[in-house]
Scaffold this active site. Structure first.
Site, short mmCIF file in Angstrom:
data_model
loop_
_atom_site.label_atom_id
_atom_site.label_comp_id
_atom_site.label_asym_id
_atom_site.label_seq_id
_atom_site.Cartn_x
_atom_site.Cartn_y
_atom_site.Cartn_z
N ARG A 123 0.84 -1.21 0.00
CA ARG A 123 0.00 0.00 0.00
C ARG A 123 0.88 1.27 0.00
O ARG A 123 2.00 1.19 -0.45
CB ARG A 123 -1.03 0.00 1.13
CG ARG A 123 -2.01 -1.19 1.01
CD ARG A 123 -3.09 -1.19 2.05
NE ARG A 123 -3.96 -2.35 1.92
CZ ARG A 123 -4.60 -2.93 2.92
NH1 ARG A 123 -4.50 -2.44 4.16
NH2 ARG A 123 -5.35 -3.98 2.71
N LYS A 171 6.72 -10.10 -1.64
CA LYS A 171 6.62 -8.71 -2.13
C LYS A 171 7.16 -8.60 -3.57
O LYS A 171 6.57 -7.90 -4.41
CB LYS A 171 7.39 -7.80 -1.18
CG LYS A 171 7.51 -6.37 -1.60
CD LYS A 171 6.31 -5.53 -1.28
CE LYS A 171 6.53 -4.11 -1.80
NZ LYS A 171 5.42 -3.24 -1.61
N ASN A 174 4.60 -10.13 -5.92
CA ASN A 174 3.40 -9.29 -5.89
C ASN A 174 3.58 -8.06 -6.78
O ASN A 174 2.73 -7.73 -7.61
CB ASN A 174 3.11 -8.85 -4.45
CG ASN A 174 1.85 -8.02 -4.35
OD1 ASN A 174 0.75 -8.55 -4.42
ND2 ASN A 174 2.01 -6.71 -4.21
P1 NAD Z 1 12.67 7.00 0.44
O1 NAD Z 1 13.75 7.15 -0.56
O2 NAD Z 1 11.63 8.06 0.57
O3 NAD Z 1 13.33 6.85 1.90
C1 NAD Z 1 14.44 6.05 2.19
C2 NAD Z 1 15.20 6.67 3.35
O4 NAD Z 1 16.29 5.82 3.68
C3 NAD Z 1 15.80 8.06 3.02
O5 NAD Z 1 15.45 9.00 4.02
C4 NAD Z 1 17.30 7.80 2.96
O6 NAD Z 1 18.07 8.92 3.37
C5 NAD Z 1 17.42 6.65 3.93
N1 NAD Z 1 18.63 5.86 3.73
C6 NAD Z 1 19.13 5.37 2.56
N2 NAD Z 1 20.26 4.71 2.80
C7 NAD Z 1 20.48 4.76 4.13
C8 NAD Z 1 21.49 4.27 4.98
N3 NAD Z 1 22.53 3.58 4.49
N4 NAD Z 1 21.41 4.53 6.31
C9 NAD Z 1 20.36 5.24 6.80
N5 NAD Z 1 19.37 5.75 6.04
C10 NAD Z 1 19.44 5.50 4.73
O7 NAD Z 1 12.02 5.59 0.17
P2 NAD Z 1 10.59 5.05 0.69
O8 NAD Z 1 9.53 5.45 -0.26
O9 NAD Z 1 10.44 5.38 2.14
O10 NAD Z 1 10.79 3.49 0.48
C11 NAD Z 1 11.50 2.70 1.44
C12 NAD Z 1 11.24 1.24 1.10
O11 NAD Z 1 9.82 0.98 1.20
C13 NAD Z 1 11.64 0.86 -0.33
O12 NAD Z 1 12.24 -0.41 -0.35
C14 NAD Z 1 10.32 0.88 -1.08
O13 NAD Z 1 10.34 0.02 -2.21
C15 NAD Z 1 9.37 0.40 0.00
N6 NAD Z 1 7.96 0.79 -0.21
C16 NAD Z 1 7.66 2.08 -0.54
C17 NAD Z 1 6.32 2.43 -0.75
C18 NAD Z 1 5.93 3.85 -1.10
O14 NAD Z 1 4.77 4.07 -1.49
N7 NAD Z 1 6.82 4.84 -0.98
C19 NAD Z 1 5.30 1.47 -0.60
C20 NAD Z 1 5.65 0.19 -0.22
C21 NAD Z 1 6.99 -0.14 -0.02
#
Ligand code: NAD
Length: 301
Positions: A123, A171, A174
């Site tokens: 989601r 995931k 999916n």
């Molecule tokens: P994002 O890029 O908005 O956030 C990721 C965060 O991780 C950033 O703040 C970044 O600075 C931090 N980060 C990266 N490398 C790091 C490290 N080595 N140490 C500490 N912090 C670090 O991404 P998101 O949208 O929050 O997505 C995160 C995960 O969730 C992904 O794998 C994505 O596929 C999954 N996801 C996202 C959504 C969505 O709608 N955004 C939905 C389901 C799943």
């Protein structure tokens, strides 16, 4: 359990961490971008200086970072969780990564007495704010049971997928299906429009037949067909998830002709500047190429 460390405070991680803080947990946070932590620190979270430092203070460590190399760096890197975490601590990785990486991290943590659960989520960011995510959980049943009071703050649908790595495997497949439905739906809306059909008509028929899929019926009306390209679910993340799924398929010698075509079309979308737009914005790319526009009447075109 009282103290939780949360690493990776982006679009998904931040609202999840906020729910943990407001749920009464003593929260320590870390993100490589200091700005990402600001609102949580203002609300009472403690700042860590590294994943290692975050883990030193916690009974459970959560991570939510973009991709497999990030998850590996956070867990096992020189300043990683492994070097600060105590035996008996829970480690919950919510990132969408591949199960091979998940299991590699899990094996190193298990050797240090850490109980790992992979728990990617389904989601959107709205669901994360509202505590209505789908949690796809892999790991030992007893460890998942122990974490359920925490997971209960984050989701309303809990899927036990099996042993460690089965959450991220679930995931991957999916999103493989979801992105293929996304790509084919965008093409169909443009083909139908060129042939004289309205999107309303196509939605009616798709919803009544074997063409029924949630991308066409739910995502497109809310996003691209209404002229709304703000994510939603970002094209760049959809592209990354497909890449992970195809990598997984290749490691098992599985054929991926449809997945490969979908990956290519999504790569074109990212190259066309749509990477930070909703996945359904593929429609815009096909509209441009075909010289047409496909919008629901209620949105004024
Ligand atoms: P994002 O890029 O908005 O956030 C990721 C965060 O991780 C950033 O703040 C970044 O600075 C931090 N980060 C990266 N490398 C790091 C490290 N080595 N140490 C500490 N912090 C670090 O991404 P998101 O949208 O929050 O997505 C995160 C995960 O969730 C992904 O794998 C994505 O596929 C999954 N996801 C996202 C959504 C969505 O709608 N955004 C939905 C389901 C799943």
């Amino acid at each position: 359990m009282k103290s939780i460390a949360f690493i990776g405070l982006g679009a998904m991680g931040k609202p999840i961490a906020e729910r943990l803080l407001h749920g009464g947990y003593d929260l320590t946070v870390f993100d490589v971008h200091r700005d990402a932590m600001a609102s949580l620190l203002a609300a009472g979270a403690r700042e860590a200086t590294s994943p290692k430092n975050a883990a030193e203070h916690a009974q459970a460590v959560f991570t939510m970072v973009p991709d497999a190399p990030d998850a590996e760096e956070v867990a096992l890197g020189p300043d990683g969780v492994l070097h600060g975490i105590r035996a008996g601590t829970y480690y919950v990785d919510m990132s969408t990564i591949d199960p091979i990486t998940t299991r590699r991290i899990g094996a190193r943590l298990a050797a240090a007495g850490v109980k790992m659960i992979d728990c990617p989520v389904g989601r959107t960011t709205r669901h994360a704010r509202e505590g209505k995510l789908v949690l796809m959980m892999g790991g030992e049943s007893a460890d998942i049971d122990a974490m359920m009071p925490v997971f209960g703050l984050l989701g309303d649908t809990f899927i036990r997928c099996g042993p460690l790595g089965n959450g991220t495997a679930t995931k991957c497949v999916n999103n493989y299906v979801a992105m293929a439905c996304n790509a084919i739906s965008a093409e169909a809306f443009v083909i139908g429009t060129k042939a004289g059909l309205t999107p309303e008509h196509m939605l009616d028929v798709f919803g009544s037949t074997m063409a029924s899929n949630a991308q066409a019926l739910q995502v497109y009306p809310q996003f691209a067909l209404s002229g709304n390209t703000e994510p939603g679910f970002m094209m760049a993340l959809g592209h990354k998830d497909l890449r992970l799924a195809i990598g997984l398929a290749r490691s098992y010698d599985c054929a991926v002709p449809v997945g490969q075509a979908t990956l290519e079309v999504m790569a074109q979308g990212v190259e066309a500047g749509l990477g930070r737009k909703d996945c359904s914005s593929l429609l815009l790319m096909h509209e441009r190429a075909a010289g047409t526009t496909v919008r629901l009447k209620a949105t004024g075109s």
